[in-house]
Design a protein around this motif. Structure first.
Motif, PDB file in Angstrom:
ATOM      1  N   ALA A   1       0.831  -0.997   0.053  1.00  0.00           N
ATOM      2  CA  ALA A   1      -0.157   0.046  -0.114  1.00  0.00           C
ATOM      3  C   ALA A   1       0.919   1.217   0.181  1.00  0.00           C
ATOM      4  N   ILE A   2       1.986   1.282   0.785  1.00  0.00           N
ATOM      5  CA  ILE A   2       2.873   2.348   0.641  1.00  0.00           C
ATOM      6  C   ILE A   2       3.588   2.543  -0.581  1.00  0.00           C
ATOM      7  N   ILE A   3       4.064   1.358  -1.231  1.00  0.00           N
ATOM      8  CA  ILE A   3       4.522   1.502  -2.706  1.00  0.00           C
ATOM      9  C   ILE A   3       3.806   2.083  -3.830  1.00  0.00           C
ATOM     10  N   LEU A   4       2.433   1.946  -3.413  1.00  0.00           N
ATOM     11  CA  LEU A   4       1.393   2.187  -4.339  1.00  0.00           C
ATOM     12  C   LEU A   4       0.995   3.724  -3.901  1.00  0.00           C
ATOM     13  N   GLY A   5       1.267   4.322  -2.915  1.00  0.00           N
ATOM     14  CA  GLY A   5       1.207   5.549  -2.459  1.00  0.00           C
ATOM     15  C   GLY A   5      -0.491   5.777  -2.064  1.00  0.00           C
ATOM     16  N   ILE A   6      -1.101   4.859  -1.555  1.00  0.00           N
ATOM     17  CA  ILE A   6      -2.371   4.916  -1.063  1.00  0.00           C
ATOM     18  C   ILE A   6      -2.294   4.444   0.689  1.00  0.00           C
ATOM     19  N   TYR A   7      -1.347   4.301   0.967  1.00  0.00           N
ATOM     20  CA  TYR A   7      -1.296   3.779   2.515  1.00  0.00           C
ATOM     21  C   TYR A   7      -1.928   4.728   3.445  1.00  0.00           C
ATOM     22  N   ASP A   8      -1.415   5.821   3.644  1.00  0.00           N
ATOM     23  CA  ASP A   8      -1.972   6.931   4.162  1.00  0.00           C
ATOM     24  C   ASP A   8      -3.555   7.174   3.905  1.00  0.00           C
ATOM     25  N   LYS A   9      -4.080   7.277   2.795  1.00  0.00           N
ATOM     26  CA  LYS A   9      -5.702   7.178   2.467  1.00  0.00           C
ATOM     27  C   LYS A   9      -6.164   6.452   3.091  1.00  0.00           C
TER      28      LYS A   9
ATOM     29  N   VAL B   1      -5.418   4.578   5.827  1.00  0.00           N
ATOM     30  CA  VAL B   1      -5.269   4.695   7.273  1.00  0.00           C
ATOM     31  C   VAL B   1      -6.204   5.870   7.705  1.00  0.00           C
ATOM     32  N   HIS B   2      -6.301   6.912   6.998  1.00  0.00           N
ATOM     33  CA  HIS B   2      -7.017   8.192   7.434  1.00  0.00           C
ATOM     34  C   HIS B   2      -8.682   7.700   6.922  1.00  0.00           C
ATOM     35  N   ALA B   3      -8.892   6.897   6.134  1.00  0.00           N
ATOM     36  CA  ALA B   3     -10.339   6.623   5.845  1.00  0.00           C
ATOM     37  C   ALA B   3     -10.979   5.779   6.852  1.00  0.00           C
ATOM     38  N   VAL B   4     -10.032   4.853   7.261  1.00  0.00           N
ATOM     39  CA  VAL B   4     -10.520   3.924   8.451  1.00  0.00           C
ATOM     40  C   VAL B   4     -10.861   4.621   9.828  1.00  0.00           C
ATOM     41  N   SER B   5      -9.799   5.240  10.013  1.00  0.00           N
ATOM     42  CA  SER B   5      -9.653   6.016  11.509  1.00  0.00           C
ATOM     43  C   SER B   5     -10.524   7.143  11.676  1.00  0.00           C
ATOM     44  N   SER B   6     -10.824   7.814  10.517  1.00  0.00           N
ATOM     45  CA  SER B   6     -11.978   9.025  10.470  1.00  0.00           C
ATOM     46  C   SER B   6     -12.937   8.694   9.676  1.00  0.00           C
TER      47      SER B   6
ATOM     48  N   LYS C   1     -16.177  10.928   9.760  1.00  0.00           N
ATOM     49  CA  LYS C   1     -16.343  12.658   9.525  1.00  0.00           C
ATOM     50  C   LYS C   1     -16.446  12.722   7.922  1.00  0.00           C
ATOM     51  N   ASN C   2     -16.311  11.555   7.182  1.00  0.00           N
ATOM     52  CA  ASN C   2     -16.615  11.773   5.835  1.00  0.00           C
ATOM     53  C   ASN C   2     -17.112  10.335   5.196  1.00  0.00           C
ATOM     54  N   LYS C   3     -18.243   9.908   5.443  1.00  0.00           N
ATOM     55  CA  LYS C   3     -18.703   8.803   5.397  1.00  0.00           C
ATOM     56  C   LYS C   3     -18.527   8.057   4.054  1.00  0.00           C
ATOM     57  N   LYS C   4     -19.465   9.165   3.147  1.00  0.00           N
ATOM     58  CA  LYS C   4     -19.599   8.750   1.691  1.00  0.00           C
ATOM     59  C   LYS C   4     -18.026   8.555   1.041  1.00  0.00           C
ATOM     60  N   GLU C   5     -17.101   9.452   1.104  1.00  0.00           N
ATOM     61  CA  GLU C   5     -15.935   9.515   0.554  1.00  0.00           C
ATOM     62  C   GLU C   5     -15.123   8.256   0.971  1.00  0.00           C
ATOM     63  N   ASN C   6     -14.840   8.159   2.235  1.00  0.00           N
ATOM     64  CA  ASN C   6     -14.256   7.017   2.908  1.00  0.00           C
ATOM     65  C   ASN C   6     -14.686   5.705   2.682  1.00  0.00           C
ATOM     66  N   ALA C   7     -15.843   5.425   2.677  1.00  0.00           N
ATOM     67  CA  ALA C   7     -16.867   4.266   2.418  1.00  0.00           C
ATOM     68  C   ALA C   7     -16.337   3.948   0.955  1.00  0.00           C
ATOM     69  N   LEU C   8     -16.247   4.795  -0.127  1.00  0.00           N
ATOM     70  CA  LEU C   8     -16.164   4.581  -1.442  1.00  0.00           C
ATOM     71  C   LEU C   8     -14.543   4.164  -1.509  1.00  0.00           C
ATOM     72  N   LEU C   9     -13.939   4.684  -0.890  1.00  0.00           N
ATOM     73  CA  LEU C   9     -12.410   4.423  -0.972  1.00  0.00           C
ATOM     74  C   LEU C   9     -12.129   2.852  -0.610  1.00  0.00           C
TER      75      LEU C   9
END
Length: 295
Positions: free
Chosen positions: A57-65, A67-72, A75-83
């Motif tokens: 996930a880090i290699i592909l540049g999506i790791y931070d996203k 982690v943020h989508a799960v932990s937050s 705060k933004n259900k629609k966008e986080n759920a879609l990701l």
């Protein structure tokens, strides 16, 4: 269609508003497809012993996203759920593919394929170092690196089949849920191979068989535990990233570096030597290129 409606439609299609809508739609579709493909790569990699899904996930540049989508999430259900849905669906497909096709490729060409993964992991380290924001190393920075490195190396010393799942009684659901929580830590933390944790728990072969044959009674409690573990781990990890970014990324680099011995398949012989060198370089430079795009 009335003539006036026809001309209004033509005007709308030629309008600036339509162009903006079209561009936004294309961008969303591109992001969705990329998230699915990244999920496939993550799902495929995490069932290869020694390879970490978090590192991929880090290699592909999506790791931070992720982690943020799960932990937050709230705060933004629609966008986080879609990701999470896109990456999760891709991961499920990737895991299913690995259990069949990709596992055969890795078995048939073990050293070249593992050198490919080795190159990919090495190629991700410079991008991680950039995220620390540290330009001059100090003694404490080396300590953080050693902490991450030591955790992974100590885990690699644990004996295989640490827990016995061969004779599970009525508490099998809770045992598998607990196993899922342990696996979740390996999924979230880069450098720690989830597949190695499955081997350590003594359920690696059973999980592969359950995925191939869709044995949901076995997979559901494992998935429940994994979800619980992921929620707990990602919240702690994001908080650490926000408050102590440099130290956290140094520990993660230690995790990643600690995974290299697990991935290294041994010294190649004969014709394998140039092939492994080529696959190592391919893995390294492809990831450096992708990291450049993500940066």
């Amino acid at each position: 269609m009335p003539k006036i409606l026809f001309y209004e439609l033509i005007y709308f299609l030629q309008s600036r508003e339509y162009s903006q809508i079209l561009i936004k739609t294309v961008i969303r579709m591109k992001k969705s497809i990329m998230n699915l493909l990244k999920g496939v790569a993550i799902g495929s990699s995490m069932l290869i012993p020694g390879v970490s899904g978090g590192t991929m996930a880090i290699i592909l540049g999506i790791y931070d996203k992720i982690v943020h989508a799960v932990s937050s999430f709230l705060k933004n259900k629609k966008e986080n759920a879609l990701l999470l849905l896109q990456v999760g669906m891709g991961g499920a497909v990737g895991a299913w593919l690995l259990a069949g096709f990709l596992s055969g490729v890795v078995t048939a060409y073990q050293k070249p394929m593992m050198f490919l993964f080795l190159g990919a992991v090495l190629g991700s380290i410079p991008s991680l170092a950039k995220k620390t924001g540290i330009h001059k190393l100090k003694v404490m920075h080396a300590v953080y690196l050693l902490i991450g490195l030591s955790v992974v190396l100590l885990l690699s010393l644990l004996p295989e089949k640490l827990f016995d799942f061969s004779q599970m009684g009525p508490f099998s659901f809770f045992i598998l849920t607990f196993a899922g929580i342990i696996i979740a830590v390996a999924l979230v933390l880069p450098g720690i191979s989830a597949s190695y944790m499955l081997v350590m728990l003594g359920i690696y072969d059973t999980v592969l068989s359950a995925i191939v044959h869709f044995r949901f009674l076995f997979l559901v409690p494992l998935a429940v535990g994994t979800i619980i573990g992921v929620l707990l781990t990602t919240r702690l990890l994001e908080r650490a990233m926000e408050q102590h970014a440099g130290a956290t990324y140094l520990v993660i680099i230690g995790f990643v570096a600690g995974s290299l011995p697990e991935i290294f398949p041994g010294v190649p012989n004969g014709i394998e030597i140039p092939v492994c060198v080529v696959t190592l370089l391919i893995g390294f430079f492809v990831i450096r290129f992708l990291s450049g795009l993500n940066d």
